[in-house]
Design a protein around this motif. Sequence first.
Motif, PDB file in Angstrom:
ATOM      1  N   CYS A   1       0.851  -1.186   0.000  1.00 32.52           N
ATOM      2  CA  CYS A   1       0.000   0.000   0.000  1.00 32.52           C
ATOM      3  C   CYS A   1       0.886   1.234   0.000  1.00 32.52           C
ATOM      4  O   CYS A   1       1.837   1.322   0.776  1.00 32.52           O
ATOM      5  CB  CYS A   1      -0.902  -0.001   1.221  1.00 32.52           C
ATOM      6  SG  CYS A   1      -1.810   1.536   1.404  1.00 32.52           S
TER       7      CYS A   1
ATOM      8  N   CYS B   1      -8.980   4.939  -2.418  1.00 36.49           N
ATOM      9  CA  CYS B   1      -9.806   3.916  -1.776  1.00 36.49           C
ATOM     10  C   CYS B   1     -10.663   4.507  -0.670  1.00 36.49           C
ATOM     11  O   CYS B   1     -11.731   3.998  -0.369  1.00 36.49           O
ATOM     12  CB  CYS B   1      -8.922   2.812  -1.209  1.00 36.49           C
ATOM     13  SG  CYS B   1      -7.597   3.414  -0.153  1.00 36.49           S
TER      14      CYS B   1
ATOM     15  N   GLN C   1      -7.257   0.339   7.275  1.00 34.44           N
ATOM     16  CA  GLN C   1      -8.335  -0.486   6.735  1.00 34.44           C
ATOM     17  C   GLN C   1      -9.005  -1.141   7.922  1.00 34.44           C
ATOM     18  O   GLN C   1      -8.407  -1.956   8.618  1.00 34.44           O
ATOM     19  CB  GLN C   1      -7.765  -1.531   5.784  1.00 34.44           C
ATOM     20  CG  GLN C   1      -8.758  -2.561   5.304  1.00 34.44           C
ATOM     21  CD  GLN C   1      -9.795  -1.997   4.360  1.00 34.44           C
ATOM     22  OE1 GLN C   1      -9.580  -0.933   3.776  1.00 34.44           O
ATOM     23  NE2 GLN C   1     -10.914  -2.669   4.217  1.00 34.44           N
TER      24      GLN C   1
ATOM     25  N   ARG D   1      -4.577  -3.994  -2.529  1.00 33.15           N
ATOM     26  CA  ARG D   1      -5.577  -4.457  -1.574  1.00 33.15           C
ATOM     27  C   ARG D   1      -5.938  -5.896  -1.867  1.00 33.15           C
ATOM     28  O   ARG D   1      -5.942  -6.319  -3.005  1.00 33.15           O
ATOM     29  CB  ARG D   1      -6.824  -3.578  -1.669  1.00 33.15           C
ATOM     30  CG  ARG D   1      -6.512  -2.154  -1.314  1.00 33.15           C
ATOM     31  CD  ARG D   1      -7.731  -1.278  -1.383  1.00 33.15           C
ATOM     32  NE  ARG D   1      -7.623  -0.267  -0.344  1.00 33.15           N
ATOM     33  CZ  ARG D   1      -8.142  -0.410   0.850  1.00 33.15           C
ATOM     34  NH1 ARG D   1      -8.844  -1.479   1.136  1.00 33.15           N
ATOM     35  NH2 ARG D   1      -7.989   0.532   1.747  1.00 33.15           N
TER      36      ARG D   1
ATOM     37  N   LYS E   1      -5.084  -4.859   3.769  1.00 34.23           N
ATOM     38  CA  LYS E   1      -3.940  -4.290   3.080  1.00 34.23           C
ATOM     39  C   LYS E   1      -2.866  -3.968   4.103  1.00 34.23           C
ATOM     40  O   LYS E   1      -3.090  -4.092   5.304  1.00 34.23           O
ATOM     41  CB  LYS E   1      -4.362  -3.027   2.344  1.00 34.23           C
ATOM     42  CG  LYS E   1      -4.748  -1.918   3.282  1.00 34.23           C
ATOM     43  CD  LYS E   1      -4.875  -0.652   2.513  1.00 34.23           C
ATOM     44  CE  LYS E   1      -4.734   0.543   3.417  1.00 34.23           C
ATOM     45  NZ  LYS E   1      -3.427   0.695   4.017  1.00 34.23           N
TER      46      LYS E   1
END
Lengths: 436, 259, 272, 192
Positions: free
Chosen positions: B81, B89, B109, B129, B160
């Motif tokens: 990431c 995102c 996340q 992801r 992620k």
Amino acid sequence: MAASAMKPPMAAEIAKIERQWIARGLERCSPLVFAGWMAPWLIMLGAGVYASYLCLRYGLGVTALDNRFGFGLWIFLDLAVIALGAGAFFSGFLLYILKWKEIKAVISSAVVLGFLCYSGAMAVLAIDVGQPLRSWFTFWHPNVHSMLTEVTFCITFYLIVLTVEYLPILLKNRRIKQVPSFLVFEWELHKLIPVMAGIGCLLSFFHQGSLGGLFGVMRGRPFAFREGFAIWPTTFFLFVLSAAAVGPSFIILTTKLVEKITSKRLVKEQIYQTLARTTGVLLTAYIALKSVDTLIWLNSTSFNAGFAPWEYYEWKPFGGWILFAEIVVFGMVPALMLLSKRIRTRRGAVVLGALLACAGVVLNRFVMTIQTLALPTLSFDEFMTYTPNWVEFAVFGMVIAYAVIVYSLSYRYLNLFPQEKELSAGNVEVNDVPVR
Amino acid sequence: MAAGAKEMNKTNRKYRYGMVIDLDACTGCGACVVACAVENNVAPAPAKVNDRTSITLMRVFQVKDPAPMPARKTVFVPMMCMQCDDPPCEHVCPQQAVELDPRTGIVDQMVQRCFGCRYCMAACPYHARYFNWFDPEWPAGMEQTLNPAVAPRMRGVVEKCDLCHGRFHEAQDRAALEGSDNITYQPACAESCPAQAIRIGDLQNPEDPIQDQIRKPETFQFLVKLGTKPKMFYQSRRGWVKRLAERASPNGNSNRRDA
Amino acid sequence: MFPFVDGFHWTFGHVLFLTVFGIVLAVIAATLMVSLRRTARESKPGRAEAVRWKSEFHDLTGYERRCRHDLAGRVGHRHCHNEFDCRECETHPKLASVTAAEFDFSTYGLDYPVDRFYHRGQTWVKCESDGTLTVGLTDLGKRLLGRPDRVNLPNAGEKVFANGRGWTAARGGVEVRILAPVDGEVIATGGPESEFYLRVKPLEANPNLAHLLRGQEVSGWVRAQLEQLQILVTPAGSTASLADGGVLMEDLPKAQPEANWDKVYGEMFMAP
Amino acid sequence: MRSGFFFFAGAALMLLGGWVGLPKALYKQQAQPLDFTHKAHVVKAEMDCTSCHDFRQDGSFAGIPRIDNCAACHAEPVGTTANEKKLVEKYVTPEKEIGWLVYSRQPINTRFSHAIHVRKAELKCERCHGEHGKTETLRPFEYNVVSGYSRDIWGRSISRLRRASHEGMKMDDCMDCHKEKGAEAGCLGCHR
């Protein structure tokens, strides 16, 4: 009655009881034939239910989806059926807001179709997400900046609206309306349906658009990303317009299909012409805007993101032909076919034009989901393809089977086409009989 | 209460963690990938999994230059990431399961909130992801080896790299006990890299040694033109490697692996 | 979603979202509530029958909704928008005075006495000298039902309402509802063997029978009915087979058993 | 009218039944392996919380003391209670850990740093644990049969309307305090 006497008494008895549920004056095939028609669909439904069980029990690993194709056949299916189901909101708009009285001939069918498309899409979504039991989180902790939130809210509320709109049609069943309260409720609700249609238009407008926005806002995916007005990318407006354009076409196709299967006339030719013309006008506008949008995207938006336009179309099988097909073959051709009265009134032209228009929008939804994900972004990344496996196809089939089954039942037991009665009367249009 | 709030803010020092990865040093050994999986309790992949359905919060791409075979050179690109400052995102997630932590600059996340719609996966240009396609299963006894600082994820959610948040938490605890404000830690990948190709730093701190690295001419980032503002920097003195940064570079590089 | 839920912010986006969807939900809920409340109010026996008639009238085709003055030849094409209740129609008194230039009165061999009033559901009303009304089936209605298997008449003392359920009859396994032509209280009942079906005491001293057909209208109406019947009993694809010029059979279901009598009764007795 | 009365009476009865019965059905009780008196330790032995519940070298919170911690004083019984005898015989001598049931155990996905809250923010133990140090006996451990979480997470008050400031250890309770103190953390500040 003479014919039924020859059958075994059981079948005759069933037919007699069933007759009580079928509206007076409507000809329907015998229960045996109907059961034969339903059987393959029920098998298809069963297979889909089993596949859904596999997904829910063992996780989405049983599908062919992967980290690159997080969206696959199902999301494509959702986008396609929701676009086609737009006939429900758009005919509601034409009938109740613009007061096109003739649309009344197909409104019930359109509402049922819309209901089926949306409920089917919702069912697939419930299987498609990894943790369906957490779906309510979207309502509890919505991220108001996400297009998917807008989609979720609008689809849920619109499904409620469609259910309310479906109620009066259901309550009009010959047997159900014998209950006085149901009949009165049907009548009172029926009077307020324009309110529902208005709300439905508002919701539909926003979610058809936000489905387009879903892809248009993906800054990281220059193939899908579009600039736009305020928070809405241009795909928002293109999706609304294209859905409104093919909604009437889908009504034409389904109605013609039902006419073909039942060998009956259900709707006057005039209405097909009206619907076809509506598609023609809107599709022309859509294709014009879509072309402008494509040019701006290729030359400016995508270029500024470091992606040269030709790169998208270098990958087999998604060559430049797909853009040509979308805009010319399935766009301009049906638009002109349905726009021109001379061509439109020819035999079969309405069906062909509607078919092309619907195919064009389905192709557009395919491009937006599958092609977007297939194209690599990192310079050293690969182009990837994906083939759905049987589980995905089975669930896909389940939705189709569900729609066919519920539509068949609705057609059989409810009066979906108010003109059917007079059109079936001795194959004579009663209106044309001279009175004096 | 207002005074208390002020005081708390003063002691809550902010960070903007970023990393510099030296591609010329990376040998592609994959130690970082293994260390990452162990640190983050990635369940062993079932037999049916392939490289497109497995969880690899960190992966190393092998990229070859376009030259013909004898002269062909290879570079290994560790990707995870990018901890974007403007994460594509984040704003697509319908239920606020993705969050750019303002205190650390890490893109969080929230697997507890995620319901697995995978919209964020479609939106991420770095394909950083991963979705839990299967129920995690640890062979008997192996669950004892789990890292207690990281909760194992359930099936059906997206995950992620979170820059080894468990290690960050531990560093935070340590700092709090010492009465210090300085939270320094090494993510598993950086710690395990035998070539020391991966370095973490605070992009917000002008005195952090990472600043010198970022200013070097051989430093670049991937897909900056998309405007995602990644916080992962890459270094290479090789021209063709630097040209990997953008898809359509002016020189017209083509790194498709048609062969 | 709500201010008390973690993640909510007092920003424009959140407030707008909450407002818009709150309104949408409120409108949907209000629509359902209003229709349910009205349903509760309208569900009384008399009202429910009135609503049923409204709903059924709404579904009639344009041809079936032709105005009586159209049938009489007084005006060109005109459809009723008043649920066949001329008592409340504004146009009716104006048109009633018009006499068609030429009209040849005929009931095509059927017996439609001129001293009676006719309702489109195949019933007639006759004013008796004692102020009561007699209700019976028209000649066409009788021939359509032939000899009914079963007749279900209301009891004396029950009330009937114009365009509401009068009685039901069954023939050949098909049950059909016959509409009452007037408002009143049943005082005596007859039946298929008798001259009449009901004798009712009108609810008002001088009942308004303006909604019932008379004179020239009857002729046009009978003609239209015969035309429709001909289409209904003719199998699809074949030419008209009903006697034309001659007189209708006494017992039509017996003469034409292959016709869809469920459909015919539905259309002819306005019982969809 | 009468039917309406019965409807509402029935509804009220069912609500009442649910109100009383639900907590009983939802929570199960489990006795602690050993009765422990905090009061005796805090008041009589003049210990404070950190005497037993302290931090490790690396900053993590030790939480429930291990058996050698008890053994330091209770190698042999210092008093005469049956409980202490049980402690020495069953746990201290065979060096077996006591399987305490922790009232404040959070779900696995929650990370709580005692170091930050106690050392940095200088919160008192009582802020979250209440006057636990003054109790004479250990109350039975209650857990939710659906989630398996301790009842203390939700708090004893089912409606959560009238509850003591320390009662409830839900995310909302953490968030309230964090907002109040202006110490808003990101999701992964408290999740892992």
